[in-house]
Design an enzyme around this catalytic site. Structure first.
Site, PDB file in Angstrom:
ATOM      1  N   GLU A   1      -0.541   8.278 -23.333  1.00  0.00           N
ATOM      2  CA  GLU A   1      -0.470   7.594 -22.041  1.00  0.00           C
ATOM      3  C   GLU A   1      -0.963   6.152 -22.165  1.00  0.00           C
ATOM      4  O   GLU A   1      -0.424   5.252 -21.529  1.00  0.00           O
ATOM      5  CB  GLU A   1      -1.312   8.338 -21.000  1.00  0.00           C
ATOM      6  CG  GLU A   1      -0.746   9.685 -20.625  1.00  0.00           C
ATOM      7  CD  GLU A   1      -1.661  10.440 -19.692  1.00  0.00           C
ATOM      8  OE1 GLU A   1      -1.209  10.755 -18.576  1.00  0.00           O
ATOM      9  OE2 GLU A   1      -2.817  10.715 -20.071  1.00  0.00           O
TER      10      GLU A   1
ATOM     11  N   TYR B   1      -2.188  -8.888   4.144  1.00  0.00           N
ATOM     12  CA  TYR B   1      -1.646  -7.844   3.273  1.00  0.00           C
ATOM     13  C   TYR B   1      -1.290  -8.365   1.892  1.00  0.00           C
ATOM     14  O   TYR B   1      -1.186  -7.592   0.942  1.00  0.00           O
ATOM     15  CB  TYR B   1      -0.488  -7.076   3.915  1.00  0.00           C
ATOM     16  CG  TYR B   1       0.641  -7.889   4.480  1.00  0.00           C
ATOM     17  CD1 TYR B   1       1.618  -8.427   3.656  1.00  0.00           C
ATOM     18  CD2 TYR B   1       0.755  -8.075   5.849  1.00  0.00           C
ATOM     19  CE1 TYR B   1       2.661  -9.151   4.181  1.00  0.00           C
ATOM     20  CE2 TYR B   1       1.811  -8.800   6.384  1.00  0.00           C
ATOM     21  CZ  TYR B   1       2.761  -9.342   5.546  1.00  0.00           C
ATOM     22  OH  TYR B   1       3.805 -10.061   6.068  1.00  0.00           O
TER      23      TYR B   1
ATOM     24  N   LEU C   1      -7.346   8.780 -12.242  1.00  0.00           N
ATOM     25  CA  LEU C   1      -6.854   8.095 -11.054  1.00  0.00           C
ATOM     26  C   LEU C   1      -7.958   7.933 -10.014  1.00  0.00           C
ATOM     27  O   LEU C   1      -7.953   6.985  -9.232  1.00  0.00           O
ATOM     28  CB  LEU C   1      -5.673   8.864 -10.454  1.00  0.00           C
ATOM     29  CG  LEU C   1      -4.450   9.025 -11.356  1.00  0.00           C
ATOM     30  CD1 LEU C   1      -3.363   9.797 -10.624  1.00  0.00           C
ATOM     31  CD2 LEU C   1      -3.945   7.686 -11.851  1.00  0.00           C
ATOM     32  N   GLU C   2      -8.920   8.842 -10.030  1.00  0.00           N
ATOM     33  CA  GLU C   2     -10.035   8.761  -9.088  1.00  0.00           C
ATOM     34  C   GLU C   2     -10.816   7.458  -9.273  1.00  0.00           C
ATOM     35  O   GLU C   2     -11.246   6.843  -8.299  1.00  0.00           O
ATOM     36  CB  GLU C   2     -10.985   9.956  -9.274  1.00  0.00           C
ATOM     37  CG  GLU C   2     -10.400  11.284  -8.867  1.00  0.00           C
ATOM     38  CD  GLU C   2      -9.592  12.006  -9.941  1.00  0.00           C
ATOM     39  OE1 GLU C   2      -9.361  13.211  -9.792  1.00  0.00           O
ATOM     40  OE2 GLU C   2      -9.183  11.362 -10.940  1.00  0.00           O
TER      41      GLU C   2
ATOM     42  N   LYS D   1       0.793   9.261 -10.000  1.00  0.00           N
ATOM     43  CA  LYS D   1       1.368   9.141 -11.339  1.00  0.00           C
ATOM     44  C   LYS D   1       2.724   9.838 -11.298  1.00  0.00           C
ATOM     45  O   LYS D   1       2.814  11.033 -11.023  1.00  0.00           O
ATOM     46  CB  LYS D   1       0.468   9.797 -12.375  1.00  0.00           C
ATOM     47  CG  LYS D   1       1.017   9.693 -13.795  1.00  0.00           C
ATOM     48  CD  LYS D   1       0.120  10.366 -14.813  1.00  0.00           C
ATOM     49  CE  LYS D   1      -1.028   9.458 -15.140  1.00  0.00           C
ATOM     50  NZ  LYS D   1      -1.757   9.917 -16.341  1.00  0.00           N
TER      51      LYS D   1
END
Length: 119
Positions: A21, A53, A71-72, A98
């Site tokens: 990855e 934004y 990802l956390e 993901k």
């Protein structure tokens, strides 16, 4: 309270626990929702009275480019920066997806969703 949503910010980067990855990378989608009082901006029509934004999108892109195994961790970094840099924001919700994760099954995406309210 009002909200601003940024939907499906697509980023190619290299998060994950596997060496493959890190080397190959993959596609991610990020969805961000903030809550803030947008009434002053509705009256003034001034960018200074709202949550920009473009700034939100920049935070997402920059934090997604910093490699993490989980990802956390990425989600928390995004939340932390939004709350640190944008005083008008009272609540943040971020989902990091993901796409086609390497988990040995037919899974379209894995999504981690995190929220935080300003104290």
């Amino acid at each position: 309270m009002h909200s601003i949503h940024l939907k499906n910010i697509r980023v190619f980067t290299n998060h994950g626990c596997l060496t493959e990855e890190e080397k190959i990378g993959s596609d991610y989608l990020v969805n961000l929702r903030i809550e803030a009082n947008l009434s002053p901006a509705a009256k003034s029509d001034s960018l200074n009275d709202t949550v920009d934004y473009v700034h939100l999108n920049t935070i997402v892109i920059e934090e997604m480019q910093k490699r993490s195994k989980l990802l956390e961790q990425v989600g928390q970094r995004i939340i932390n920066r939004v709350l640190r840099e944008l005083d008008k924001v009272q609540f943040v919700e971020v989902s990091v997806s993901k796409i086609n994760p390497p988990i040995g099954g037919d899974v379209a995406e894995v999504i981690v969703t995190m929220t935080e309210r300003r104290e």
